[in-house]
Design a protein around this motif. Structure first.
Motif, PDB file in Angstrom:
ATOM      1  N   ALA A  76       0.836  -1.207   0.000  1.00  0.00           N
ATOM      2  CA  ALA A  76       0.000   0.000   0.000  1.00  0.00           C
ATOM      3  C   ALA A  76       0.868   1.253   0.000  1.00  0.00           C
ATOM      4  O   ALA A  76       0.561   2.235  -0.675  1.00  0.00           O
ATOM      5  CB  ALA A  76      -0.940  -0.013   1.202  1.00  0.00           C
ATOM      6  N   MET A  77       1.971   1.216   0.750  1.00  0.00           N
ATOM      7  CA  MET A  77       2.894   2.352   0.777  1.00  0.00           C
ATOM      8  C   MET A  77       3.515   2.556  -0.605  1.00  0.00           C
ATOM      9  O   MET A  77       3.598   3.684  -1.103  1.00  0.00           O
ATOM     10  CB  MET A  77       3.995   2.108   1.813  1.00  0.00           C
ATOM     11  N   PHE A  78       3.947   1.459  -1.225  1.00  0.00           N
ATOM     12  CA  PHE A  78       4.559   1.522  -2.550  1.00  0.00           C
ATOM     13  C   PHE A  78       3.556   2.050  -3.580  1.00  0.00           C
ATOM     14  O   PHE A  78       3.879   2.911  -4.400  1.00  0.00           O
ATOM     15  CB  PHE A  78       5.080   0.134  -2.945  1.00  0.00           C
ATOM     16  N   THR A  79       2.325   1.572  -3.511  1.00  0.00           N
ATOM     17  CA  THR A  79       1.279   2.023  -4.432  1.00  0.00           C
ATOM     18  C   THR A  79       0.989   3.505  -4.249  1.00  0.00           C
ATOM     19  O   THR A  79       0.822   4.238  -5.228  1.00  0.00           O
ATOM     20  CB  THR A  79      -0.001   1.186  -4.232  1.00  0.00           C
ATOM     21  N   LEU A  80       0.937   3.958  -3.004  1.00  0.00           N
ATOM     22  CA  LEU A  80       0.709   5.376  -2.714  1.00  0.00           C
ATOM     23  C   LEU A  80       1.774   6.239  -3.382  1.00  0.00           C
ATOM     24  O   LEU A  80       1.461   7.244  -4.031  1.00  0.00           O
ATOM     25  CB  LEU A  80       0.713   5.612  -1.203  1.00  0.00           C
ATOM     26  N   VAL A  81       3.022   5.841  -3.255  1.00  0.00           N
ATOM     27  CA  VAL A  81       4.100   6.612  -3.866  1.00  0.00           C
ATOM     28  C   VAL A  81       3.953   6.610  -5.388  1.00  0.00           C
ATOM     29  O   VAL A  81       4.116   7.644  -6.037  1.00  0.00           O
ATOM     30  CB  VAL A  81       5.480   6.089  -3.425  1.00  0.00           C
ATOM     31  N   GLY A  82       3.625   5.458  -5.959  1.00  0.00           N
ATOM     32  CA  GLY A  82       3.403   5.390  -7.410  1.00  0.00           C
ATOM     33  C   GLY A  82       2.304   6.338  -7.854  1.00  0.00           C
ATOM     34  O   GLY A  82       2.421   7.021  -8.873  1.00  0.00           O
ATOM     35  N   ASP A  83       1.221   6.390  -7.086  1.00  0.00           N
ATOM     36  CA  ASP A  83       0.131   7.317  -7.407  1.00  0.00           C
ATOM     37  C   ASP A  83       0.616   8.762  -7.373  1.00  0.00           C
ATOM     38  O   ASP A  83       0.261   9.568  -8.233  1.00  0.00           O
ATOM     39  CB  ASP A  83      -1.035   7.138  -6.434  1.00  0.00           C
ATOM     40  N   LEU A  84       1.427   9.094  -6.372  1.00  0.00           N
ATOM     41  CA  LEU A  84       1.930  10.468  -6.252  1.00  0.00           C
ATOM     42  C   LEU A  84       2.869  10.832  -7.397  1.00  0.00           C
ATOM     43  O   LEU A  84       2.752  11.925  -7.963  1.00  0.00           O
ATOM     44  CB  LEU A  84       2.637  10.658  -4.916  1.00  0.00           C
ATOM     45  N   ILE A  85       3.801   9.952  -7.737  1.00  0.00           N
ATOM     46  CA  ILE A  85       4.748  10.327  -8.795  1.00  0.00           C
ATOM     47  C   ILE A  85       4.078  10.363 -10.166  1.00  0.00           C
ATOM     48  O   ILE A  85       4.515  11.091 -11.044  1.00  0.00           O
ATOM     49  CB  ILE A  85       6.017   9.452  -8.816  1.00  0.00           C
ATOM     50  N   ARG A  86       3.000   9.612 -10.338  1.00  0.00           N
ATOM     51  CA  ARG A  86       2.278   9.620 -11.602  1.00  0.00           C
ATOM     52  C   ARG A  86       1.335  10.810 -11.702  1.00  0.00           C
ATOM     53  O   ARG A  86       1.225  11.444 -12.753  1.00  0.00           O
ATOM     54  CB  ARG A  86       1.468   8.331 -11.747  1.00  0.00           C
ATOM     55  N   ASP A  87       0.647  11.125 -10.613  1.00  0.00           N
ATOM     56  CA  ASP A  87      -0.452  12.082 -10.662  1.00  0.00           C
ATOM     57  C   ASP A  87      -0.151  13.473 -10.130  1.00  0.00           C
ATOM     58  O   ASP A  87      -1.018  14.334 -10.191  1.00  0.00           O
ATOM     59  CB  ASP A  87      -1.647  11.527  -9.874  1.00  0.00           C
ATOM     60  N   ALA A  88       1.032  13.677  -9.579  1.00  0.00           N
ATOM     61  CA  ALA A  88       1.315  14.967  -8.950  1.00  0.00           C
ATOM     62  C   ALA A  88       2.732  15.427  -9.261  1.00  0.00           C
ATOM     63  O   ALA A  88       3.583  14.627  -9.638  1.00  0.00           O
ATOM     64  CB  ALA A  88       1.153  14.848  -7.432  1.00  0.00           C
ATOM     65  N   ILE A  89       2.942  16.698  -9.099  1.00  0.00           N
ATOM     66  CA  ILE A  89       4.292  17.245  -9.134  1.00  0.00           C
ATOM     67  C   ILE A  89       4.628  17.580  -7.689  1.00  0.00           C
ATOM     68  O   ILE A  89       3.984  18.426  -7.066  1.00  0.00           O
ATOM     69  CB  ILE A  89       4.376  18.483 -10.039  1.00  0.00           C
ATOM     70  N   MET A  90       5.600  16.853  -7.153  1.00  0.00           N
ATOM     71  CA  MET A  90       5.964  16.997  -5.743  1.00  0.00           C
ATOM     72  C   MET A  90       6.897  18.189  -5.549  1.00  0.00           C
ATOM     73  O   MET A  90       7.795  18.407  -6.360  1.00  0.00           O
ATOM     74  CB  MET A  90       6.687  15.743  -5.246  1.00  0.00           C
ATOM     75  N   PRO A  91       6.732  18.922  -4.457  1.00  0.00           N
ATOM     76  CA  PRO A  91       7.736  19.927  -4.096  1.00  0.00           C
ATOM     77  C   PRO A  91       9.081  19.213  -3.904  1.00  0.00           C
ATOM     78  O   PRO A  91       9.121  18.063  -3.455  1.00  0.00           O
ATOM     79  CB  PRO A  91       7.206  20.498  -2.782  1.00  0.00           C
ATOM     80  N   PRO A  92      10.193  19.845  -4.248  1.00  0.00           N
ATOM     81  CA  PRO A  92      11.495  19.169  -4.220  1.00  0.00           C
ATOM     82  C   PRO A  92      11.864  18.509  -2.895  1.00  0.00           C
ATOM     83  O   PRO A  92      12.319  17.360  -2.882  1.00  0.00           O
ATOM     84  CB  PRO A  92      12.485  20.279  -4.578  1.00  0.00           C
ATOM     85  N   GLU A  93      11.664  19.188  -1.790  1.00  0.00           N
ATOM     86  CA  GLU A  93      12.061  18.623  -0.502  1.00  0.00           C
ATOM     87  C   GLU A  93      11.209  17.401  -0.143  1.00  0.00           C
ATOM     88  O   GLU A  93      11.721  16.408   0.369  1.00  0.00           O
ATOM     89  CB  GLU A  93      11.970  19.670   0.623  1.00  0.00           C
ATOM     90  N   GLN A  94       9.920  17.475  -0.421  1.00  0.00           N
ATOM     91  CA  GLN A  94       9.038  16.344  -0.146  1.00  0.00           C
ATOM     92  C   GLN A  94       9.321  15.192  -1.113  1.00  0.00           C
ATOM     93  O   GLN A  94       9.275  14.025  -0.721  1.00  0.00           O
ATOM     94  CB  GLN A  94       7.566  16.761  -0.232  1.00  0.00           C
ATOM     95  N   GLY A  95       9.636  15.525  -2.357  1.00  0.00           N
ATOM     96  CA  GLY A  95       9.968  14.487  -3.334  1.00  0.00           C
ATOM     97  C   GLY A  95      11.215  13.718  -2.931  1.00  0.00           C
ATOM     98  O   GLY A  95      11.264  12.486  -3.030  1.00  0.00           O
ATOM     99  N   ALA A  96      12.229  14.430  -2.457  1.00  0.00           N
ATOM    100  CA  ALA A  96      13.457  13.769  -2.003  1.00  0.00           C
ATOM    101  C   ALA A  96      13.166  12.852  -0.820  1.00  0.00           C
ATOM    102  O   ALA A  96      13.628  11.703  -0.776  1.00  0.00           O
ATOM    103  CB  ALA A  96      14.509  14.816  -1.633  1.00  0.00           C
ATOM    104  N   ALA A  97      12.367  13.333   0.130  1.00  0.00           N
ATOM    105  CA  ALA A  97      12.010  12.513   1.294  1.00  0.00           C
ATOM    106  C   ALA A  97      11.180  11.311   0.865  1.00  0.00           C
ATOM    107  O   ALA A  97      11.357  10.205   1.400  1.00  0.00           O
ATOM    108  CB  ALA A  97      11.250  13.352   2.315  1.00  0.00           C
ATOM    109  N   LEU A  98      10.307  11.502  -0.113  1.00  0.00           N
ATOM    110  CA  LEU A  98       9.463  10.423  -0.607  1.00  0.00           C
ATOM    111  C   LEU A  98      10.313   9.263  -1.120  1.00  0.00           C
ATOM    112  O   LEU A  98      10.093   8.105  -0.764  1.00  0.00           O
ATOM    113  CB  LEU A  98       8.562  10.963  -1.719  1.00  0.00           C
ATOM    114  N   PHE A  99      11.316   9.569  -1.944  1.00  0.00           N
ATOM    115  CA  PHE A  99      12.140   8.506  -2.516  1.00  0.00           C
ATOM    116  C   PHE A  99      13.095   7.899  -1.500  1.00  0.00           C
ATOM    117  O   PHE A  99      13.399   6.706  -1.554  1.00  0.00           O
ATOM    118  CB  PHE A  99      12.874   9.002  -3.759  1.00  0.00           C
ATOM    119  N   ARG A 100      13.567   8.694  -0.560  1.00  0.00           N
ATOM    120  CA  ARG A 100      14.406   8.122   0.507  1.00  0.00           C
ATOM    121  C   ARG A 100      13.578   7.184   1.373  1.00  0.00           C
ATOM    122  O   ARG A 100      14.075   6.163   1.848  1.00  0.00           O
ATOM    123  CB  ARG A 100      15.043   9.233   1.320  1.00  0.00           C
ATOM    124  N   ALA A 101      12.313   7.510   1.566  1.00  0.00           N
ATOM    125  CA  ALA A 101      11.421   6.635   2.332  1.00  0.00           C
ATOM    126  C   ALA A 101      11.100   5.362   1.549  1.00  0.00           C
ATOM    127  O   ALA A 101      11.043   4.276   2.126  1.00  0.00           O
ATOM    128  CB  ALA A 101      10.141   7.384   2.697  1.00  0.00           C
TER     129      ALA A 101
END
Length: 145
Positions: free
Chosen positions: A37-62
């Motif tokens: 579910a966590m992995f799917t959530l991230v996939g949804d975010l990277i497909r459907d949104a443009i993440m702010p840089p700091e949050q995007g970096a934290a997202l991928f590190r997570a």
């Protein structure tokens, strides 16, 4: 979950806190096993949104901390571009999600789904393929880049 940029800017910038956020929000939006579910959530975010840089970096590190996540080098997306992929086998289904990125810029190129074994009327291999050819930010809804 909203993908509004202003909302996304309120998400954690610390990878540990982002992981905790994914663990809380991911399962709440799906019936999947927690890590899937966590992995799917991230996939949804990277497909459907443009993440702010700091949050995007934290997202991928997570994402790197989610058990079962793998990096695959030298893959080809649906448009024939070479790059790398982040993948995870779904423990509740004979499928795997893969996200493709440019090897130099790390720009998100697209995704595909794959059957990890033959099942039902589906043969092992790719089952869905999407390539992102253009992304842009515009001034108003409905405006084309």
């Amino acid at each position: 979950m909203t993908t509004n940029y202003r909302h996304l800017a309120t998400l954690p910038t610390d990878p540990v806190k982002m992981y905790d956020w994914q663990a809380e929000v991911g399962p709440a939006h799906s019936g999947q096993e927690t890590h899937q579910a966590m992995f799917t959530l991230v996939g949804d975010l990277i497909r459907d949104a443009i993440m702010p840089p700091e949050q995007g970096a934290a997202l991928f590190r997570a994402v790197a901390r989610i058990p079962g996540v793998k990096v695959v080098e030298n893959v080809v997306d649906a448009a024939g571009r070479r790059g790398g992929a982040i993948t995870r086998d779904d423990p509740d289904s004979p499928t795997r999600d893969e996200w493709f990125f440019d090897a130099k810029t790390f720009e998100f190129l697209g995704e595909h789904s794959a059957a990890t074994e033959d099942y039902s009327n589906i043969n092992k291999g790719r089952t869905g393929n999407k390539a992102i050819l253009e992304r842009a930010v515009v001034d108003r809804a409905g405006q084309r880049p």
